[in-house]
Design a protein around this motif. Structure first.
Motif, PDB file in Angstrom:
ATOM      1  N   ALA A  19       0.835  -1.209   0.000  1.00 59.88           N
ATOM      2  CA  ALA A  19       0.000   0.000   0.000  1.00 59.88           C
ATOM      3  C   ALA A  19       0.866   1.253   0.000  1.00 59.88           C
ATOM      4  N   VAL A  20       0.469   2.231  -0.815  1.00 57.57           N
ATOM      5  CA  VAL A  20       1.171   3.514  -0.885  1.00 57.57           C
ATOM      6  C   VAL A  20       0.127   4.621  -1.018  1.00 57.57           C
TER       7      VAL A  20
ATOM      8  N   ALA B 217      -4.510   9.881  -2.508  1.00 56.66           N
ATOM      9  CA  ALA B 217      -4.682   8.752  -3.429  1.00 56.66           C
ATOM     10  C   ALA B 217      -3.984   7.552  -2.806  1.00 56.66           C
ATOM     11  N   ARG B 218      -4.750   6.512  -2.483  1.00 56.01           N
ATOM     12  CA  ARG B 218      -4.191   5.323  -1.836  1.00 56.01           C
ATOM     13  C   ARG B 218      -4.333   4.127  -2.756  1.00 56.01           C
ATOM     14  N   GLY B 219      -3.224   3.471  -3.034  1.00 57.64           N
ATOM     15  CA  GLY B 219      -3.211   2.254  -3.829  1.00 57.64           C
ATOM     16  C   GLY B 219      -2.947   1.057  -2.944  1.00 57.64           C
TER      17      GLY B 219
ATOM     18  N   ASN C 149      -5.752  -1.731  -6.721  1.00 56.23           N
ATOM     19  CA  ASN C 149      -6.874  -0.797  -6.820  1.00 56.23           C
ATOM     20  C   ASN C 149      -6.489   0.479  -6.094  1.00 56.23           C
ATOM     21  N   GLY C 150      -7.167   1.564  -6.449  1.00 58.22           N
ATOM     22  CA  GLY C 150      -6.881   2.829  -5.806  1.00 58.22           C
ATOM     23  C   GLY C 150      -8.124   3.668  -5.602  1.00 58.22           C
ATOM     24  N   GLU C 151      -8.055   4.556  -4.625  1.00 59.59           N
ATOM     25  CA  GLU C 151      -9.117   5.521  -4.362  1.00 59.59           C
ATOM     26  C   GLU C 151      -8.494   6.894  -4.166  1.00 59.59           C
TER      27      GLU C 151
END
Length: 143
Positions: free
Chosen positions: A38-39, A104-106, A119-121
């Motif tokens: 996660a980044v 933005a978190r992937g 996936n990202g939001e």
């Protein structure tokens, strides 16, 4: 990069011992959190990121999401391997106002020998609202 794991590389970017991606300066975003798989990047669009009708260009959303999702995949790479985005998709759910801080978190959904899927939001930092979602497939590059 090939001399360290992907996680160690991204942690180096986060703590400033390694340089941030140059695109972050151009598009006004930076890495703010790194964990295995996660980044998170945070940033805010400026007038320079607008399309001809004065709203934030879809490429800004796409670049932020591509960055966080692909870098999430990178955190799962072993020493000596690289990666690149094979394909990505973005769905914009609402317009980000100019100057608004977003995160933005992937997050990695699958990590295999030859591909990684994430996936990202993209959410407002203050309001928590969803502004865009994304998905990516990255190819793992082995020497």
């Amino acid at each position: 990069m090939l001399g360290m794991t992907g996680l160690a590389f991204m942690q180096g970017v986060l703590d400033g011992t390694l340089p941030a991606p140059p695109i972050g300066k151009t598009l006004n975003y930076r890495v703010t959190d790194v964990a295995p798989g996660a980044v998170t990047f945070e940033g805010s669009p400026t007038f320079d990121h607008c399309n001809p009708i004065g709203t934030v260009h879809g490429g800004w959303y796409g670049t932020l999401l591509d960055s966080c999702m692909a870098c999430a995949v990178m955190t799962m790479l072993e020493k000596g391997t690289g990666y690149t985005t094979l394909e990505y998709k973005v769905n914009i759910t609402r317009t980000v106002p100019l100057g608004m801080q977003v995160a933005a978190r992937g997050v990695v959904q699958h990590m295999g020998r030859s591909t990684g899927v994430a996936n990202g939001e993209l959410r407002g930092v203050e309001d928590g609202k969803l502004y865009a979602t994304g998905s990516t497939t990255c190819i793992v590059l082995r020497p």
